[in-house]
Scaffold this active site. Sequence first.
Site, mmCIF file in Angstrom:
data_model
loop_
_atom_site.group_PDB
_atom_site.id
_atom_site.type_symbol
_atom_site.label_atom_id
_atom_site.label_comp_id
_atom_site.label_asym_id
_atom_site.label_seq_id
_atom_site.Cartn_x
_atom_site.Cartn_y
_atom_site.Cartn_z
ATOM 1 N N ASN A 17 -14.247 1.781 2.486
ATOM 2 C CA ASN A 17 -15.113 2.827 1.906
ATOM 3 C C ASN A 17 -15.349 2.608 0.417
ATOM 4 O O ASN A 17 -15.124 3.479 -0.417
ATOM 5 C CB ASN A 17 -14.549 4.226 2.169
ATOM 6 C CG ASN A 17 -13.148 4.415 1.640
ATOM 7 O OD1 ASN A 17 -12.384 3.462 1.518
ATOM 8 N ND2 ASN A 17 -12.793 5.650 1.312
ATOM 9 N N HIS A 24 -8.224 8.415 -7.802
ATOM 10 C CA HIS A 24 -9.384 9.044 -8.446
ATOM 11 C C HIS A 24 -8.946 9.345 -9.870
ATOM 12 O O HIS A 24 -7.761 9.627 -10.112
ATOM 13 C CB HIS A 24 -9.772 10.348 -7.743
ATOM 14 C CG HIS A 24 -10.189 10.164 -6.314
ATOM 15 N ND1 HIS A 24 -11.413 9.649 -5.954
ATOM 16 C CD2 HIS A 24 -9.536 10.427 -5.156
ATOM 17 C CE1 HIS A 24 -11.500 9.598 -4.618
ATOM 18 N NE2 HIS A 24 -10.372 10.064 -4.116
ATOM 19 N N ASP A 55 -1.930 4.995 1.964
ATOM 20 C CA ASP A 55 -3.254 5.584 1.779
ATOM 21 C C ASP A 55 -3.551 5.736 0.287
ATOM 22 O O ASP A 55 -4.121 6.745 -0.144
ATOM 23 C CB ASP A 55 -3.376 6.932 2.506
ATOM 24 C CG ASP A 55 -4.810 7.422 2.581
ATOM 25 O OD1 ASP A 55 -5.722 6.662 2.242
ATOM 26 O OD2 ASP A 55 -5.019 8.586 2.977
ATOM 27 N N PHE A 58 -8.884 0.230 -2.836
ATOM 28 C CA PHE A 58 -8.883 -0.359 -4.183
ATOM 29 C C PHE A 58 -10.252 -0.299 -4.881
ATOM 30 O O PHE A 58 -10.420 -0.832 -5.967
ATOM 31 C CB PHE A 58 -8.332 -1.789 -4.155
ATOM 32 C CG PHE A 58 -6.818 -1.860 -4.052
ATOM 33 C CD1 PHE A 58 -6.021 -0.755 -4.257
ATOM 34 C CD2 PHE A 58 -6.198 -3.071 -3.765
ATOM 35 C CE1 PHE A 58 -4.616 -0.829 -4.175
ATOM 36 C CE2 PHE A 58 -4.801 -3.156 -3.690
ATOM 37 C CZ PHE A 58 -4.010 -2.044 -3.890
ATOM 38 N N ARG A 59 -11.264 0.279 -4.232
ATOM 39 C CA ARG A 59 -12.482 0.744 -4.924
ATOM 40 C C ARG A 59 -13.433 -0.329 -5.429
ATOM 41 O O ARG A 59 -14.404 0.008 -6.110
ATOM 42 C CB ARG A 59 -12.106 1.635 -6.133
ATOM 43 C CG ARG A 59 -11.097 2.736 -5.875
ATOM 44 C CD ARG A 59 -11.530 3.648 -4.771
ATOM 45 N NE ARG A 59 -10.725 4.881 -4.704
ATOM 46 C CZ ARG A 59 -10.738 5.699 -3.667
ATOM 47 N NH1 ARG A 59 -11.498 5.441 -2.610
ATOM 48 N NH2 ARG A 59 -10.012 6.786 -3.673
ATOM 49 N N HIS A 113 -9.361 7.071 11.139
ATOM 50 C CA HIS A 113 -9.132 8.311 10.403
ATOM 51 C C HIS A 113 -9.594 9.405 11.354
ATOM 52 O O HIS A 113 -10.789 9.533 11.627
ATOM 53 C CB HIS A 113 -9.961 8.321 9.116
ATOM 54 C CG HIS A 113 -9.839 9.583 8.331
ATOM 55 N ND1 HIS A 113 -9.389 9.604 7.035
ATOM 56 C CD2 HIS A 113 -10.108 10.873 8.643
ATOM 57 C CE1 HIS A 113 -9.379 10.853 6.594
ATOM 58 N NE2 HIS A 113 -9.815 11.639 7.551
ATOM 59 N N HIS A 133 -2.443 7.974 9.144
ATOM 60 C CA HIS A 133 -1.963 9.171 8.426
ATOM 61 C C HIS A 133 -1.943 10.447 9.275
ATOM 62 O O HIS A 133 -2.625 11.424 8.958
ATOM 63 C CB HIS A 133 -2.729 9.410 7.124
ATOM 64 C CG HIS A 133 -4.217 9.186 7.135
ATOM 65 N ND1 HIS A 133 -5.026 9.609 8.157
ATOM 66 C CD2 HIS A 133 -5.023 8.614 6.222
ATOM 67 C CE1 HIS A 133 -6.273 9.292 7.862
ATOM 68 N NE2 HIS A 133 -6.292 8.685 6.705
HETATM 69 O O1 DOR Z 1 -7.887 11.680 0.899
HETATM 70 C C1 DOR Z 1 -8.432 10.634 1.205
HETATM 71 N N1 DOR Z 1 -8.984 9.832 0.292
HETATM 72 N N2 DOR Z 1 -8.499 10.292 2.497
HETATM 73 C C2 DOR Z 1 -9.240 9.244 2.922
HETATM 74 O O2 DOR Z 1 -9.279 8.983 4.089
HETATM 75 C C3 DOR Z 1 -10.040 8.457 1.956
HETATM 76 C C4 DOR Z 1 -9.412 8.521 0.647
HETATM 77 C C5 DOR Z 1 -10.283 7.942 -0.453
HETATM 78 O O3 DOR Z 1 -10.808 6.859 -0.252
HETATM 79 O O4 DOR Z 1 -10.383 8.564 -1.506
#
Ligand code: DOR
Length: 450
Positions: free
Chosen positions: A103, A317, A313, A72-73, A188, A242
């Site tokens: 992340n 973006h 997942d 969720f960034r 992962h 995944h």
């Molecule tokens: O494609 C992906 N995007 N795989 C990941 O493990 C992280 C994710 C992301 O956070 O954009």
Amino acid sequence: MSERTYDLIIKNGTCLLPHPTEARLIQAKADIAISGGRIEMIADSISEKALKTIDAKGLHVFPGVIDSQVHFREPGLEHKEDLETGTRAAVLGGVTTVFEMPNTNPSTTTKEAFEDKLNRAKNRCHSNYAFFMGGAHDNVDKIAELELLPHCSGVKIFMGSSTGTLLVEDDDTLEKILMQGHRRVIFHSEDEMRLRERKHIATEKADPHFHHVWRDTETAVNSTRRLLRLARKTGRKIHVLHVSTGDEMDMLKDAKDIATVEVLPQHLTLFAPDCYDKLGTYAQQNPPIREKHHMDRIWQAVLDGTVDVIGSDHAPHTKEEKNKPYPSSPSGVPGVQTLVPIMLNHVNNGKLPLERFVEMVTMNTARVFGIKNKGALRQGFDADVTIVDMKKQKTITNDWIASRCGWTPFDGMQVTGWPTHTIVGGKVVMENDQVVMPSQGKPVDFMDTN
Ligand code: DOR
């Protein structure tokens, strides 16, 4: 004696209830009474009054769907998504609980960063929530304490680099992490050394059709083989996220005592080269979407019990970012809002039984992560409920997507099966594709071992 009045009664639905003696679900007609955010009673027929009644005749009533892998960034990348928009997308898609990945920017690797996320989430989330702690080189010694922080869904390790800076690529550090603590560790699994050796393929070809050639089957298989060896050596339970290759499924099938397995709707629905022909970088994700023979073997693993959990997942973006030329385009696709409709459509197409789908997003998720009081329609459990219309036909469109990124790889897909109500803590928060009551989400509690 005055008659009891419940907060909510869901009447006449076909409920997915726990089998009385076996670890599986059964369908049965039942009424469900809810008060104070808890399931108070499940019975053939409940005739008492309620402040609100939902007539679920012709509908299916699930335990609230849990999506145990979303990005969720927030903090740091809110132009892609934040906790409000991400959880709005969740409840519109019939998801009542999400586990959010570390992340972000900064990465969630300290108690302070973790508590910052909890503070941000308070009163802003439409669904329930928990957060993963990122495992990294600089917090190895603290992992055992960090995994036990309240509302932590577990420790997540990136063995191959993806979006963000989190990475633990070497066996020595992985082993140290696995030696500390007790809860299941989440991975992962892609081999960073092989990714680095082969990155030139992506750069030279400059075409997303080569994403799964760069990040090839061996990249995933090598990593999962190393991981299983380390899990056996340390005796630590792991959860492999995944899984994208049939070859890994063959290994994981024989490792059920130590490893649980997640798959994604994307890997069950899209395949190469078609997805790259149609979607280009909008199908680019890690681990990649591969050829149909992998998809078919992943389906087999869903049916034979190798797979425990389905997560989305969700990795939003912006279009601007995705429009960059490959491989500058970021990997990841949104999915929290489409998980339920895509999988219900597969159920309607005869790909899997409804009970099996619901197990993988409720009962099994609760077992794998050691969730308290969720994952089943059971007296005393939290009143998180997803109601769906298995017959409703809809077209998934970008317009419907609440995620800040505003797109889905499934735009234009006609599906049968759609969520009609999302109930979080006994409150109806989504009805008829509208969020009708915001910010009911609460942090999730866990057992100390799982
Ligand atoms: O494609 C992906 N995007 N795989 C990941 O493990 C992280 C994710 C992301 O956070 O954009």
